[in-house]
Design a protein around this motif. Sequence first.
Motif, short mmCIF file in Angstrom:
data_model
loop_
_atom_site.label_atom_id
_atom_site.label_comp_id
_atom_site.label_asym_id
_atom_site.label_seq_id
_atom_site.Cartn_x
_atom_site.Cartn_y
_atom_site.Cartn_z
N LEU A 123 21.94 0.68 -36.53
CA LEU A 123 22.92 1.75 -36.42
C LEU A 123 23.69 1.69 -35.10
O LEU A 123 24.90 1.89 -35.06
CB LEU A 123 22.24 3.12 -36.58
N PHE A 124 23.00 1.37 -34.00
CA PHE A 124 23.71 1.37 -32.71
C PHE A 124 24.76 0.27 -32.65
O PHE A 124 25.77 0.42 -31.97
CB PHE A 124 22.73 1.27 -31.53
N VAL A 125 24.55 -0.83 -33.36
CA VAL A 125 25.56 -1.91 -33.37
C VAL A 125 26.82 -1.43 -34.06
O VAL A 125 27.94 -1.64 -33.57
CB VAL A 125 25.00 -3.17 -34.05
N VAL A 126 26.66 -0.74 -35.18
CA VAL A 126 27.81 -0.26 -35.93
C VAL A 126 28.53 0.84 -35.13
O VAL A 126 29.76 0.86 -35.08
CB VAL A 126 27.37 0.25 -37.32
N LEU A 176 29.54 -8.00 -20.33
CA LEU A 176 28.10 -7.92 -20.54
C LEU A 176 27.70 -7.02 -21.70
O LEU A 176 26.92 -7.45 -22.55
CB LEU A 176 27.38 -7.48 -19.26
N PRO A 177 28.20 -5.79 -21.81
CA PRO A 177 27.79 -4.99 -22.97
C PRO A 177 28.24 -5.59 -24.30
O PRO A 177 27.50 -5.52 -25.29
CB PRO A 177 28.47 -3.63 -22.73
N PHE A 217 27.28 -8.76 -29.67
CA PHE A 217 27.25 -10.10 -30.26
C PHE A 217 25.83 -10.62 -30.43
O PHE A 217 25.52 -11.26 -31.43
CB PHE A 217 28.09 -11.08 -29.43
N VAL A 218 24.95 -10.33 -29.48
CA VAL A 218 23.56 -10.78 -29.60
C VAL A 218 22.90 -10.11 -30.80
O VAL A 218 22.20 -10.77 -31.58
CB VAL A 218 22.77 -10.49 -28.30
N ASN A 242 21.49 -11.89 -34.03
CA ASN A 242 20.10 -11.70 -34.43
C ASN A 242 20.00 -11.25 -35.89
O ASN A 242 19.15 -11.74 -36.63
CB ASN A 242 19.40 -10.68 -33.53
N ALA A 243 20.86 -10.33 -36.29
CA ALA A 243 20.84 -9.85 -37.67
C ALA A 243 21.15 -11.00 -38.63
O ALA A 243 20.48 -11.15 -39.67
CB ALA A 243 21.85 -8.72 -37.86
N ALA A 244 22.13 -11.83 -38.29
CA ALA A 244 22.49 -12.97 -39.15
C ALA A 244 21.35 -13.99 -39.21
O ALA A 244 21.02 -14.50 -40.29
CB ALA A 244 23.77 -13.62 -38.64
#
Length: 187
Positions: free
Chosen positions: A35-38, A165-166, A172-173, A177-179
């Motif tokens: 959720l935080f990525v979205v 950095l963020p 992107f990290v 990771n999800a992919a």
Amino acid sequence: HTGLMRSLLWLNIAIGLGFGLQESLKLGLGLDLPLFVVCLFCGILLSNTVPAVFKTMTWPARSRSLAVISDLALGIFLTMSLMSLQLWTVAGLAGPMLIILAAQLVGAALFIVYVLFPVMGRDYEAAVLGAGFAGFALGATPTAIANMTAVTKQYGAATRAFLILPLVSAFFVDLSNAAIIWLFLGG
């Protein structure tokens, strides 16, 4: 103060849009991102579109109000992380963990001095980014932000470092990771 309320409003709008986007991705594409990525993506999208479209609107970026919210959120995150540590469960692994930590520290320092700092231009922004990378390499993105904030409070702003950095460490990290996890679990 209206600036604080405006910052909280846009933060909540980004979170609300993030919830909606996450559900849409899950239902439409079967993609289940954290959720935080979205929400971070929605915040980035809002920050790059709203001020350009509504030029007379005061946007909370680089405001004292947003800095207060950021410091509070970072403090809460770090407190919750430290409170949830159960060090007694890994007490028997203290020796190997210290050896691994020392190796990670040396590796991160060598990477910062010989790769990151020169590639980023050997300037103040590169130094701030190096401080952030040290926090990321030895902790997590919030630690990196805390390191960079400490440096910039003492020596001045570094907007490029706070952009790079963020985006890389939190966005992107996590997408990568999800992919990778999806790929290794059989897609």
